[in-house]
Design an enzyme around this catalytic site. Structure first.
Site, short mmCIF file in Angstrom:
data_model
loop_
_atom_site.label_atom_id
_atom_site.label_comp_id
_atom_site.label_asym_id
_atom_site.label_seq_id
_atom_site.Cartn_x
_atom_site.Cartn_y
_atom_site.Cartn_z
N LEU A 97 0.80 -1.22 0.00
CA LEU A 97 0.00 0.00 0.00
C LEU A 97 0.83 1.26 0.00
O LEU A 97 0.42 2.28 -0.55
CB LEU A 97 -0.93 0.01 1.23
CG LEU A 97 -1.96 -1.11 1.32
CD1 LEU A 97 -2.74 -1.01 2.62
CD2 LEU A 97 -2.91 -1.06 0.13
N GLY A 98 1.97 1.24 0.65
CA GLY A 98 2.78 2.44 0.73
C GLY A 98 4.05 2.19 1.51
O GLY A 98 4.23 1.13 2.12
N GLY B 195 7.23 4.26 3.95
CA GLY B 195 7.71 5.45 4.64
C GLY B 195 9.16 5.29 5.03
O GLY B 195 9.84 4.34 4.63
N GLY B 196 9.63 6.22 5.86
CA GLY B 196 11.03 6.20 6.24
C GLY B 196 11.41 5.01 7.09
O GLY B 196 12.56 4.55 7.04
N MET B 197 10.47 4.49 7.87
CA MET B 197 10.79 3.40 8.78
C MET B 197 10.29 2.04 8.31
O MET B 197 10.82 1.01 8.75
CB MET B 197 10.20 3.68 10.16
CG MET B 197 10.93 4.75 10.94
SD MET B 197 10.25 4.94 12.60
CE MET B 197 10.61 3.32 13.29
N GLY B 198 9.29 2.01 7.46
CA GLY B 198 8.74 0.71 7.10
C GLY B 198 7.83 0.74 5.89
O GLY B 198 7.65 1.78 5.24
N VAL C 289 3.94 -0.62 4.40
CA VAL C 289 2.60 -1.03 4.81
C VAL C 289 1.97 -1.87 3.71
O VAL C 289 2.01 -1.50 2.53
CB VAL C 289 1.71 0.18 5.13
CG1 VAL C 289 0.30 -0.27 5.55
CG2 VAL C 289 2.33 1.03 6.24
N LYS D 117 2.19 -3.29 9.00
CA LYS D 117 3.35 -2.42 8.85
C LYS D 117 4.59 -3.24 9.21
O LYS D 117 4.68 -3.81 10.30
CB LYS D 117 3.26 -1.20 9.76
CG LYS D 117 4.44 -0.24 9.60
CD LYS D 117 4.44 0.85 10.65
CE LYS D 117 3.35 1.86 10.41
NZ LYS D 117 3.47 3.04 11.33
N ASP E 8 3.75 13.92 16.80
CA ASP E 8 3.97 13.96 15.35
C ASP E 8 2.64 14.08 14.60
O ASP E 8 2.42 13.45 13.58
CB ASP E 8 4.73 12.71 14.88
CG ASP E 8 5.35 12.91 13.50
OD1 ASP E 8 5.52 14.07 13.08
OD2 ASP E 8 5.68 11.90 12.84
#
Length: 377
Positions: A111-112, A114-117, A119, A134, A230
């Protein structure tokens, strides 16, 4: 059988003239709609029955409603309205994790990222329930600090337990050391994708409606000693409301750098990165309160209030209250919202500016934000 059978109209009329719980007659009417796209999903039927059962309190009707609502909801089904549900999927590419079983869930779609993982959409192997999984990037999985943050997200959400937070119901580790969390699958779009990336303004009443949901959820978090740290449009999802299909419900994501005051959770140690990374800067600079820069470990709920104020200003004015980060307000005050956007109701504009006060102690609490938004909805 053809639609518009005479007994259907008679049954609906009888419901409307009886003491049937509010919402049931409207529900039945929509279930009998001629066009399939106008009928609610089984999950929406179940949600209305659950609320009606709660309203009844006790008695035969209460028991009957509970019995029905417990049998209706199956695996999540696509929203027949199509345009209301948007799932952001990255470009198709070979991914070695697709098909992997994590706990009881098999990864079926990316699905997408990011910087850490990353999904993924996943499906429960026995009952077919959809979920989002995730997975922490391999380069972070063996770092105690990043692993602690990953667990922190699951713990924070389950400490708070609020319907406007994404539900996390499993945390685990693969034999190769990969860490993952399993959470509810959300069909919808982030607030960022909906408005903030295009600079579109949102109607003040809609800002108040969404804002009160966010404020109530974070007020509950603050009561339980959890500070998000955040909050930003990318971490706020707008999903179809299962009870009121013409409206949307807020879901707040990503408590990975949340501060858990009452559990004694230690802060991650210093490291590289200026975004939401492990290090002295904890948060996203565009939405961070001035006191959060270099002092993330000591911030209180007022930092979340400031971030929500930035979001309000952005939605109402069509631009952020400053260009780079909030440290600029130390030398250049924020331009009053009503001057930038005169159509904003004075009470909403005044509240937003108070939330953006440079002094944390002068900002309203998140509970006060929710209370002051209530008359504006």
């Amino acid at each position: 059988q053809l639609p518009h059978r005479p007994e259907w109209s008679a049954a609906v009329a009888q419901l409307q003239g009886s003491t049937t719980p509010a919402g049931i007659s409207a529900l039945v009417s929509s279930m009998l709609a001629e066009e399939p796209a106008q009928r609610p999903s089984m999950l929406q039927v179940e949600a209305v029955l659950r609320l009606a059962a709660q309203a009844q309190g006790s008695g035969p009707l209460h028991s009957q409603l509970l019995a029905y609502q417990g049998t209706l909801a199956g695996p999540l089904e696509p929203d027949p309205r199509g345009t209301q549900v948007e799932v952001v999927v990255t470009a198709a590419a070979e991914d070695p994790l697709l098909g992997t079983l994590m706990g009881n869930f098999r990864l079926v779609r990316k699905l997408g990222e990011g910087g850490m993982g990353v999904v993924y959409e996943a499906e429960h192997q026995q009952i077919g329930h959809r979920a989002a999984v995730k997975v922490l990037h391999n380069e972070f999985a063996h770092s105690p600090d990043y692993a602690k943050r990953f667990l922190n997200e699951a713990r924070a959400v389950n400490i708070i337990r609020h319907p406007s937070l994404v539900e996390i119901f499993e945390y685990g580790q693969q034999p190769d050391g990969s860490l993952y969390i399993v959470m509810e699958f959300l069909g919808g779009a982030s607030l960022y994708k909906r408005t903030c990336d295009s600079g579109l303004r949102m109607a003040p009443t809609q800002v108040a409606e969404l804002g009160i949901q966010i404020a109530r959820a974070l007020a509950t978090a603050h009561e339980k000693g959890v500070i998000h740290r955040d909050l930003k449009p990318e971490n706020i999802m707008l999903v179809p409301d299962p009870v009121r299909p013409d409206q949307e419900r807020v879901k707040i994501l990503d408590f990975g750098i949340a501060k858990l005051q009452r559990r004694g959770t230690p802060e991650p140690t210093a490291g590289p990165g200026g975004k939401t990374g492990v290090g002295a800067v904890m948060g996203t600079p565009l939405y961070m309160a001035p006191e959060q820069f270099g002092q993330a470990e000591s911030v209180e709920g007022a930092a979340d209030v400031f971030a929500l104020g930035v979001i309000f200003y952005e939605l109402l004015a069509g631009r952020r209250p400053y260009e780079n980060d909030s440290l600029s307000v130390l030398s250049r005050p924020i331009e009053p919202l009503q001057k930038v956007s005169p159509a904003v109701p004075p009470r909403l504009a005044a509240l937003t500016m108070e939330m953006l006060d440079i002094a944390p102690q002068r900002r309203p609490t998140m509970q006060q934000v929710a209370e002051r938004l209530a008359p504006l909805v």
